[in-house]
Every structure is written in C-alpha cells, then in structure tokens.
Design an enzyme around this catalytic site. Structure first.
Site, short mmCIF file in Angstrom:
data_model
loop_
_atom_site.label_atom_id
_atom_site.label_comp_id
_atom_site.label_asym_id
_atom_site.label_seq_id
_atom_site.Cartn_x
_atom_site.Cartn_y
_atom_site.Cartn_z
N ARG A 1 0.86 -1.20 0.00
CA ARG A 1 0.00 0.00 0.00
C ARG A 1 0.88 1.23 0.00
NH1 ARG A 1 -3.69 -0.26 5.09
NH2 ARG A 1 -4.74 1.55 4.24
N LYS B 1 9.28 -22.03 4.28
CA LYS B 1 9.26 -20.57 4.08
C LYS B 1 10.06 -19.89 5.18
CE LYS B 1 7.39 -16.73 2.21
NZ LYS B 1 6.48 -15.90 2.96
P1 NAD Z 1 -0.31 -4.94 6.96
O1 NAD Z 1 0.40 -4.29 8.11
O2 NAD Z 1 -0.45 -4.20 5.68
O3 NAD Z 1 -1.79 -5.35 7.43
C1 NAD Z 1 -2.12 -5.77 8.73
C2 NAD Z 1 -3.42 -5.06 9.10
O4 NAD Z 1 -3.90 -5.61 10.33
C3 NAD Z 1 -3.25 -3.55 9.31
O5 NAD Z 1 -4.21 -2.86 8.53
C4 NAD Z 1 -3.56 -3.35 10.80
O6 NAD Z 1 -4.19 -2.12 11.09
C5 NAD Z 1 -4.50 -4.53 11.03
N1 NAD Z 1 -4.65 -4.89 12.46
C6 NAD Z 1 -3.69 -4.92 13.43
N2 NAD Z 1 -4.24 -5.28 14.61
C7 NAD Z 1 -5.58 -5.47 14.37
C8 NAD Z 1 -6.68 -5.83 15.21
N3 NAD Z 1 -6.53 -6.06 16.51
N4 NAD Z 1 -7.90 -5.95 14.64
C9 NAD Z 1 -8.08 -5.72 13.30
N5 NAD Z 1 -7.05 -5.36 12.47
C10 NAD Z 1 -5.83 -5.23 13.01
O7 NAD Z 1 0.39 -6.34 6.74
P2 NAD Z 1 0.31 -7.28 5.43
O8 NAD Z 1 1.41 -6.92 4.51
O9 NAD Z 1 -1.10 -7.29 4.92
O10 NAD Z 1 0.70 -8.68 6.06
C11 NAD Z 1 -0.19 -9.41 6.89
C12 NAD Z 1 0.43 -10.78 7.15
O11 NAD Z 1 0.54 -11.48 5.91
C13 NAD Z 1 1.87 -10.72 7.71
O12 NAD Z 1 2.09 -11.79 8.58
C14 NAD Z 1 2.73 -10.87 6.46
O13 NAD Z 1 4.02 -11.40 6.73
C15 NAD Z 1 1.88 -11.86 5.66
N6 NAD Z 1 2.16 -11.79 4.22
C16 NAD Z 1 1.97 -10.61 3.55
C17 NAD Z 1 2.23 -10.57 2.19
C18 NAD Z 1 2.06 -9.30 1.39
O14 NAD Z 1 2.32 -9.33 0.17
N7 NAD Z 1 1.63 -8.19 1.96
C19 NAD Z 1 2.67 -11.73 1.52
C20 NAD Z 1 2.84 -12.91 2.25
C21 NAD Z 1 2.57 -12.93 3.61
O1 KPL Z 2 9.11 -13.44 1.83
C1 KPL Z 2 9.94 -12.58 1.68
C2 KPL Z 2 9.77 -11.35 2.51
O2 KPL Z 2 10.20 -10.29 2.10
O3 KPL Z 2 9.17 -11.49 3.60
C3 KPL Z 2 11.12 -12.79 0.74
C4 KPL Z 2 11.08 -14.21 0.22
C5 KPL Z 2 12.41 -12.53 1.45
C6 KPL Z 2 11.00 -11.92 -0.50
O4 KPL Z 2 11.26 -10.57 -0.26
#
Ligand code: NAD
Ligand code: KPL
Length: 297
Positions: A124, A178
């Site tokens: 975002r 992972k």
């Molecule tokens: P992010 O920070 O963009 O989103 C998390 C959201 O959760 C935020 O909007 C936050 O305000 C909300 N939140 C926090 N506490 C809360 C609560 N108590 N109630 C309701 N909402 C609450 O994070 P993200 O990038 O969307 O990642 C989320 C998870 O997914 C992480 O564990 C990340 O590692 C995993 N993940 C993300 C991606 C990606 O491409 N963004 C890819 C693979 C895995």
């Molecule tokens: O999953 C990833 C992360 O950034 O959390 C990798 C695999 C390292 C790719 O950026």
C-alpha cells in the site's frame, strides 16, 4: 460471506479479488461501524479499479474468516472478535513465520483453524491504494483436527478470486520451508538496509550464514521436520535472494516505516524452539537482537 480480519495489504488484496459483495472486513472492537472501506486496486496487469468493502454487520455470520494481521497482532486480534465467528466457521491464518499459528490452534483446538502460506505480493504505497505487485501461489492446510474436513471447501471459496490456490495436508512443513528462507534473508536486509540480492556479498552474511544454516538444520530435525543438510538450506536461501535480488524484504520495509517487524516469529521463533530442544542458536539470537533494536517492540 467471507470475513477478513486485518484490512492491510494482504487483506485488501483478497477483498479486491473475491467476487464482488463476498468480502467484509471485521472491525476492531470499539471501532464505530463507519462507512465502507474504499480504495483503488492496481492489479498486476490491467487498469486500476475502485473497491468498496463493507464492515461485518451486527448479526452477519461469516462462513469463512481470513486473518491477515501481522503475526504479533494475531492472537489478540482474534480474541477480540472470536464471539462473532460461529464455532464451525473455518479461520484461515496468513501470517509469515511460525509461532502465531500454533498459538491460535492451541487457544481454540476445537475450532477449524487453517494456515496459509502465500507468495502473492501486495503493498500500500498510499492508504487508499492497494498494489498487487506480483502474482504468486497460496497453499492452505489444517492446523487443528476440526479443519481436516473444511480445507477443500475453503480452497474452492478462495479459488473464486482467480488467484492460484493449492491444498496442502502438511502445511506446517511448508511453513518451515518458508521460515528457512525468511530467516536467511529478512534479518540481513533489515540490518544492512539493502535489497535482498545485496546481502550475498556482505561481510555479515558471509561470516554467519553457515552457522545460521547449521542452527536451522538442527532445530528443524529436532522439531520433527525432514532432516535437510545445512548446505541445501544455504542454496535455497541464496536461490531466493538471487531471484528476488531487487526486492525490499517485508522486514526491511517494516523497519523503514518504523513498524514492529515479525522477527519474533522468524529468527526469534528459532531461538525459542532451540531453547526448548536443547540446541544453541547464537546466530539466530544475534540477528533477532539486532533487528529488535531497529524497530519498536
Ligand atoms: P499490513 O500491516 O499491511 O496489514 C495488517 C493489518 O492488520 C493492518 O491494517 C492493521 O491495522 C490490522 N490490524 C492490526 N491489529 C488489528 C486488530 N486487533 N484488529 C483488526 N485489524 C488489526 O500487513 P500485510 O502486509 O497485509 O501482512 C499481513 C500478514 O501477511 C503478515 O504476517 C505478512 O508477513 C503476511 N504476508 C503478507 C504478504 C504481502 O504481500 N503483503 C505476503 C505474504 C505474507
Ligand atoms: O518473503 C519474503 C519477505 O520479504 O518477507 C522474501 C522471500 C524474502 C522476498 O522478499
């Protein structure tokens, strides 16, 4: 109706990709039921579209819940809304790392709890813009016994998004795979403040990666995962670092934005498991402490 807890990057990606009208966000407790969440969605290819997602209404009963909070927020976030989720509704956890999934499964062992690992990439750059930065694949599988029966249904509901979905009976093993990659890339990128590929030529990485892979291999084997040689783990880490050479890792991105990282669920998880299993993990400990000093805790 699919409820999404965590209206961040990944939650908004699923909301945008599911058929219109299917996704709702679950509000934080105390959050007044305001207007629908609106944002622009920029897909990997094709034009930007406008997305509008309502909040779960009083009396609405979701038949699947996706949890897309960060690992450190997940247990508290779910605890606050669990009374709004019917006992038979599958709850699918999307967190990176390990530890948060087991904590949820242990808190509600009778519920159908599932975990996912995904290579979809979403971010975002502005609060009202969601970018689907890279198409990937998602694997889902059961964390509790009650989830065995619901994986297929949850996978077919999510497949309506058009994103690539796989069922994975041994999801824990895939989460470990992972974890290895994240443990070998993310902390280095955060400490060195560089893209993934650049870690490979640094002094810190070259001095510590063999020790890290020995720790990973020993903890995995003692935790009941398939024994994998340290050199094989190093190859896997370096393969991904080269393929994603120009990426900013999620951990480096969190540090740059002044946010709490997921280090406690990546290298920090390995330190905790090492302690339980009697395996020393000095490299994981050092990386965890250095990253903890970079971000709020
Ligand atoms: P992010 O920070 O963009 O989103 C998390 C959201 O959760 C935020 O909007 C936050 O305000 C909300 N939140 C926090 N506490 C809360 C609560 N108590 N109630 C309701 N909402 C609450 O994070 P993200 O990038 O969307 O990642 C989320 C998870 O997914 C992480 O564990 C990340 O590692 C995993 N993940 C993300 C991606 C990606 O491409 N963004 C890819 C693979 C895995
Ligand atoms: O999953 C990833 C992360 O950034 O959390 C990798 C695999 C390292 C790719 O950026």
């Amino acid at each position: 109706m699919i409820g999404i807890l965590g209206a961040g990057a990944l939650g908004r990606l699923w909301a945008a990709r599911l058929p219109a009208g299917q996704a709702v966000f679950l509000a934080r407790p105390g959050q007044p039921p305001g207007a629908d969440t609106r944002y622009r969605f920029r897909p990997v290819t094709g034009p930007e579209t406008g997305i509008q997602v309502p909040w779960l209404g009083a009396g609405d009963l979701p038949d699947l819940v996706l949890v897309t909070t960060k690992a450190g927020d997940t247990l508290d976030a779910l605890t606050c809304v669990i009374d709004r989720i019917p006992e038979t509704t599958p709850i699918l956890l999307f967190q990176n790392g390990l530890g948060s999934q087991q904590a949820v499964a242990q808190r509600w062992p009778e519920r159908p709890i599932l975990a996912a690992t995904t290579t979809e990439g979403a971010n975002r750059p502005d609060t009202d813009l969601l970018v689907h930065a890279g198409a990937g694949e998602t694997w889902i599988g059961p964390m509790t016994k009650a989830a065995d029966q619901v994986v297929e249904r949850a996978a077919s509901q999510l497949a309506e998004s058009g994103l690539t979905l796989h069922q994975e009976p041994d999801i824990l093993s895939r989460l470990w795979q992972k974890l290895v990659v994240n443990a070998g890339i993310n902390p280095y990128t955060a400490i060195l403040d560089c893209p993934n590929g650049e870690i490979l030529t640094t002094h810190l990485y070259r001095e510590t990666i063999d020790g890290l892979c020995e720790e990973l291999s020993a903890v995995m084997a003692a935790a009941g995962q398939k024994a994998t040689a340290p050199e094989t783990l190093r190859q896997r880490i370096e393969d991904v670092a080269r393929k994603t050479a120009h990426n900013t890792s999620s951990m480096r991105a969190d540090v740059l934005r002044g946010r709490t990282t997921e280090i406690d669920f990546i290298n920090g998880y390995l330190v905790r498991r090492g302690k339980e299993l009697g395996i020393a993990t000095p490299v994981n400990q050092m990386l965890t402490e250095q990253v903890q000093q970079l971000s709020p805790h």
